[in-house]
Motif scaffolding. Sequence first.
Motif, PDB file in Angstrom:
ATOM      1  N   GLN A 299       0.837  -1.192   0.000  1.00 34.85           N
ATOM      2  CA  GLN A 299       0.000   0.000   0.000  1.00 34.85           C
ATOM      3  C   GLN A 299       0.877   1.248   0.000  1.00 34.85           C
ATOM      4  OE1 GLN A 299      -3.381  -0.228  -0.058  1.00 34.85           O
ATOM      5  NE2 GLN A 299      -3.335  -2.460   0.070  1.00 34.85           N
ATOM      6  N   ILE A 300       0.323   2.347  -0.528  1.00 34.57           N
ATOM      7  CA  ILE A 300       1.017   3.636  -0.459  1.00 34.57           C
ATOM      8  C   ILE A 300       0.938   4.135   0.983  1.00 34.57           C
ATOM      9  CG2 ILE A 300       0.949   6.052  -1.170  1.00 34.57           C
ATOM     10  CD1 ILE A 300      -0.007   5.123  -3.890  1.00 34.57           C
ATOM     11  N   THR A 301       2.099   4.326   1.601  1.00 32.90           N
ATOM     12  CA  THR A 301       2.165   4.778   2.979  1.00 32.90           C
ATOM     13  C   THR A 301       3.061   6.004   3.051  1.00 32.90           C
ATOM     14  OG1 THR A 301       1.938   2.491   3.724  1.00 32.90           O
ATOM     15  CG2 THR A 301       2.660   4.098   5.350  1.00 32.90           C
ATOM     16  N   ILE A 302       2.569   7.074   3.675  1.00 28.42           N
ATOM     17  CA  ILE A 302       3.310   8.329   3.765  1.00 28.42           C
ATOM     18  C   ILE A 302       3.432   8.743   5.225  1.00 28.42           C
ATOM     19  CG2 ILE A 302       2.511   9.078   1.493  1.00 28.42           C
ATOM     20  CD1 ILE A 302       0.570  10.988   2.954  1.00 28.42           C
ATOM     21  N   PRO A 303       4.410   9.615   5.553  1.00 33.19           N
ATOM     22  CA  PRO A 303       4.484  10.133   6.933  1.00 33.19           C
ATOM     23  C   PRO A 303       3.227  10.928   7.265  1.00 33.19           C
ATOM     24  CG  PRO A 303       6.525  10.552   5.742  1.00 33.19           C
ATOM     25  CD  PRO A 303       5.535  10.080   4.722  1.00 33.19           C
ATOM     26  N   GLY A 332      -6.207   6.038   5.140  1.00 35.50           N
ATOM     27  CA  GLY A 332      -6.540   4.696   5.594  1.00 35.50           C
ATOM     28  C   GLY A 332      -5.990   4.445   6.983  1.00 35.50           C
ATOM     29  N   THR A 333      -5.348   3.313   7.163  1.00 32.31           N
ATOM     30  CA  THR A 333      -4.882   2.864   8.468  1.00 32.31           C
ATOM     31  C   THR A 333      -3.588   3.555   8.876  1.00 32.31           C
ATOM     32  OG1 THR A 333      -5.859   0.706   8.020  1.00 32.31           O
ATOM     33  CG2 THR A 333      -4.267   0.822   9.813  1.00 32.31           C
ATOM     34  N   ILE A 334      -3.508   3.945  10.154  1.00 33.05           N
ATOM     35  CA  ILE A 334      -2.251   4.478  10.702  1.00 33.05           C
ATOM     36  C   ILE A 334      -1.293   3.318  10.945  1.00 33.05           C
ATOM     37  CG2 ILE A 334      -1.206   5.630  12.683  1.00 33.05           C
ATOM     38  CD1 ILE A 334      -3.740   7.255  12.968  1.00 33.05           C
ATOM     39  N   ILE A 339       0.837   6.679   7.557  1.00 31.22           N
ATOM     40  CA  ILE A 339      -0.575   6.406   7.333  1.00 31.22           C
ATOM     41  C   ILE A 339      -0.770   5.975   5.890  1.00 31.22           C
ATOM     42  CG2 ILE A 339      -1.169   8.798   6.720  1.00 31.22           C
ATOM     43  CD1 ILE A 339      -3.817   8.296   8.315  1.00 31.22           C
ATOM     44  N   VAL A 340      -1.674   5.037   5.679  1.00 31.42           N
ATOM     45  CA  VAL A 340      -1.958   4.539   4.339  1.00 31.42           C
ATOM     46  C   VAL A 340      -2.823   5.556   3.594  1.00 31.42           C
ATOM     47  CG1 VAL A 340      -3.140   2.733   3.014  1.00 31.42           C
ATOM     48  CG2 VAL A 340      -1.744   2.121   5.004  1.00 31.42           C
ATOM     49  N   VAL A 341      -2.508   5.762   2.332  1.00 35.50           N
ATOM     50  CA  VAL A 341      -3.316   6.626   1.460  1.00 35.50           C
ATOM     51  C   VAL A 341      -4.095   5.733   0.509  1.00 35.50           C
ATOM     52  CG1 VAL A 341      -3.279   8.430  -0.303  1.00 35.50           C
ATOM     53  CG2 VAL A 341      -1.678   8.526   1.617  1.00 35.50           C
TER      54      VAL A 341
END
Length: 372
Positions: A299-303, A332-334, A339-341
Amino acid sequence: MNIRKILYPNTILIAFVAVVAAACTGGNSSPRQAGAPATVTTIGVALKEVEGVDTYPARVVPVNQVELRPQLSGYITKIFVKDGAEVKKGQNLYEIDRTKYVASFQQAKANVSTAEANLARVEQDLKRYEALQAKDAIAGQKVDYAKADYETAKAQVAAAKAQLSSTSNDLQYSIIKAPFSGTIGIHNVRIGTQVSPGQPLLNTLSSDDPVAVDFVINEKEIPRFNRLKKEEQPDSLFSLLFSDGTKYPYSGKVIAIDRAVGVQTGTLTIRLSFPNPERDLIPGMTMNLEVLNQDHGKQITIPYKAVVEQMGEYFVYTVQDGTAHQVRIQLGTIVGEGIVVRSGLKGGETLVVDGLQKLREGVPVQTAATSK
């Protein structure tokens, strides 16, 4: 002519122009010139392996539970099991003094035998009278009386059998048995305690394996759990955490969804079933339930610090050709500090993570550093 009166308005005008000019130039300060790039820190947007879960408070409840209460009056004469024992279906648990119930049962059996014997005698008399009537050797009234006696005797047999059934039930109820297999609680009575129908509560019996786990969801989540109930549920979909953070080794499945949403709360109860072979789950326990969500796998996950909230919506800034661009995203989910985008980014973008307070759409930017 008063020269001061003529020059005074012009003096005000000149002073006003000077103030405006100072405001436009920033006074004596020396800011960055309009259009100068904002210095920011960026990071590359990439896919990461995540296991997105939603956490709910949950409570363990037995699939079957029953309060054990007496149906007869008398004294407790025997307790067959110890406090907190595991019992099997049909196992004896308590005995109420049976003396009078045994006597009533024996009397009822004798009454049935007497009534049946009387019926047999009356039936023979009726047959004999009917044979004589066929030969016109007896008055018809005599036969009618015999028929009435026969019907009365049949009714007496039925009444005696009903009484026998009642006393038989009482005799059975004097021994309280386990209606299903499970664990019994601590006894509320001891030998010699006087009881009456319904009082007192003797004990509570609950099933052990499997057990149910209840939790509540809000209205927006109902479609998701309706689909989960209808579809094939993966083994790792539902998991439990004990209060000390350790994970329960078995997974659960949806077995029931409550009939209606609470009017006051706007929530709906979901019931799961979990195996409990080691009896680690005890009814009444409060646990944390983890449910895998759509943020599972790459999944795309960003700070999280890169996210800007405006009017209940979430945005990030990306950099393209030296310019900042605002992008609306769905979160999405932390996951840790990230956090997931779920939508808005595709991967590969350059994302601003520091210096956000300087940005707006279209502002030129200069990258001071790139986060890893």
